[in-house]
Enzyme design. Sequence first.
Site, short mmCIF file in Angstrom:
data_model
loop_
_atom_site.label_atom_id
_atom_site.label_comp_id
_atom_site.label_asym_id
_atom_site.label_seq_id
_atom_site.Cartn_x
_atom_site.Cartn_y
_atom_site.Cartn_z
CG PHE A 139 55.06 29.96 75.61
CD1 PHE A 139 55.59 30.06 74.34
CD2 PHE A 139 54.04 30.83 75.97
CE1 PHE A 139 55.11 30.99 73.43
CE2 PHE A 139 53.55 31.77 75.08
CZ PHE A 139 54.09 31.85 73.80
CG ASP A 224 54.86 32.82 82.86
OD1 ASP A 224 53.64 33.01 83.06
OD2 ASP A 224 55.37 32.88 81.72
CE LYS A 253 47.50 31.87 77.70
NZ LYS A 253 48.96 31.71 77.74
C1 LIG Z 1 50.13 32.43 77.19
C2 LIG Z 1 51.34 32.53 78.01
C3 LIG Z 1 52.20 33.64 77.96
C4 LIG Z 1 51.99 34.76 76.95
O1 LIG Z 1 50.83 35.45 77.16
P1 LIG Z 1 50.32 36.50 76.05
O2 LIG Z 1 49.14 37.16 76.70
O3 LIG Z 1 49.97 35.70 74.83
O4 LIG Z 1 51.43 37.43 75.78
C5 LIG Z 1 53.26 33.71 78.83
N1 LIG Z 1 53.49 32.72 79.71
C6 LIG Z 1 52.71 31.63 79.80
C7 LIG Z 1 53.01 30.58 80.81
C8 LIG Z 1 51.63 31.48 78.93
O5 LIG Z 1 50.87 30.39 78.99
#
Ligand SMILES: *Cc1c(COP(=O)(O)O)cnc(C)c1O
Length: 400
Positions: A139, A224, A253
Amino acid sequence: MKKNSDICKLTEQYVASTYGRFPIALARGKGTQVWDASGKQYTDFVAGIAVDNLGHCHPAVVSAIRKQAGVLLHVSNLFHIESQSLLAKELTSHSFADKVFFCNSGTEANEAAIKLARRYFFDKGEKKRQEIITMKNSFHGRTLGSLSATGQKKFHEGFAPLLPGFKYIAFNDLAAVKKALSSKTCAVLVEPIQGEGGVNLPDKTYLKELKKLCVKNGSLLIFDEVQTAFGRTGKLFAYENYGAAPDIMTLAKALGAGVAIGAMAATSKVIKSFIPGTHAATFGGNPLACTAALSAFQVYNKPGFLDKTVQTGDYFFSRLQELGEQFPVVKEVRGVGLLLAMELKQPAGVIVEECMRAGYLINCIKQTILRFIPPLIVTKKEINGLIEVLSQSLKKLPTQ
Ligand SMILES: *Cc1c(COP(=O)(O)O)cnc(C)c1O
C-alpha cells in the site's frame, strides 16, 4: 455539542462516502484516551492509523503548535524556513539520508520518490530505466502514481488507465526479485513491513539481500516507511531492524504527531536530481507542520523512549499469543514493536464492535485481521484491559 447521531447524519449528508465509518464522532483526546460526542471514553488502539504515536495532545506538541500559531503559520518555499531546515537536519542526522523534500502526506511522499528515481536515471542518461518494481499486497497511497505502485487490484478498480511502468511481485521472495530485475529497472519500492496489506513481516535477511540485488543491478531501493517509522517497530525507522538502508525513504503518518506532513529523504547522490523546478508542494514543510514535527521528533528521540516501546510491544505480543493458544479461531499472531496483528480464520468485524462497546478502539484490515497500532505510550494495564475484552468476544464467537 451535537450528539453522535446528529454528527453521523451531517457527515452522511455532506461528506463524500469514501470511508466506512463507525457511528461515533470522536470529540476529544488525551494520551491513550479519546471521548466521543456523548462523553463515552475509549482506549485508542488505532491512534489515527499509526499517526498519534505520542498519544493525543502530547503537551510538548501542543505547546509548540500554540506558540508557532501566533508567530507564523505559512510562508512560501520561495523563502527559507528555519524549522524546515532544522527538521531536515534531525531526520538526516538520524538516518542514512542526506537531504529531505517535504510534502503533506504519505501518498505525496511516494509520488516524490517515484519522480526522483526516474529523474535520477534520466539525468544519468539511462533513459530506459523507468520501471519500478513493487510488491503484491503493498500500500503506497491513493493518488494515481502511488495507486499505480500499490500492488492490490481492489484499489485499482475503475481508475484505469493507471500510470505505466510498474511491475508487481510477491513480497519477501528474493527469487521473484531476481527474475523481475532488468536493465529497465529504475527502483524497487517496498514497505519494510507491509502495514495495510496485513502486517506482513519479511524474513530477517530479506531487505539486506534485496539491497544487494538492487546494487548489483544498478537500481535504486526505496523504503516506504510511512506507517513503520517513528518508533512503531521499536526503532526510529523500521529498516534499522534489518540492517539494510535504502537510497530513498518516504515518511508521513507519525512524523507530525497529528499534524499533516510528509517527507521524502534520500542520499545526496540521488536527491541532487531534484533541482529548482523539478518538484514542489505549496504547503510542503511549512512553519506550523515543521514546528510540530520537530517537537515530536524530540520526544521520539528521548533516551529510553523507543526501548520502552519494544518492552511494551513484547508484552502485548505475548498476551495476544496466549489468546492464540487458547482460541483455535486465531490463525496467527504477528508483528513487531507496536505494529501487531491477530489474524482470525473468519471475519473479525464483530470483535471490533464488541471492543468498541467495551471502550476499546481497534482496527480490522482485510476482513479477518485485527491490527493493533496504539500510541507508543500505551500501558500494560491498558493492554490487559483490551486482552480481557478480546478474550470475552472470542469466546462468544459461534465457532468457538
Ligand atoms: C498510510 C500509508 C500511505 C498513504 O499515506 P497518506 O498520508 O494516507 O497518503 C502510504 N504508504 C503506507 C505504507 C501507508 O501506511
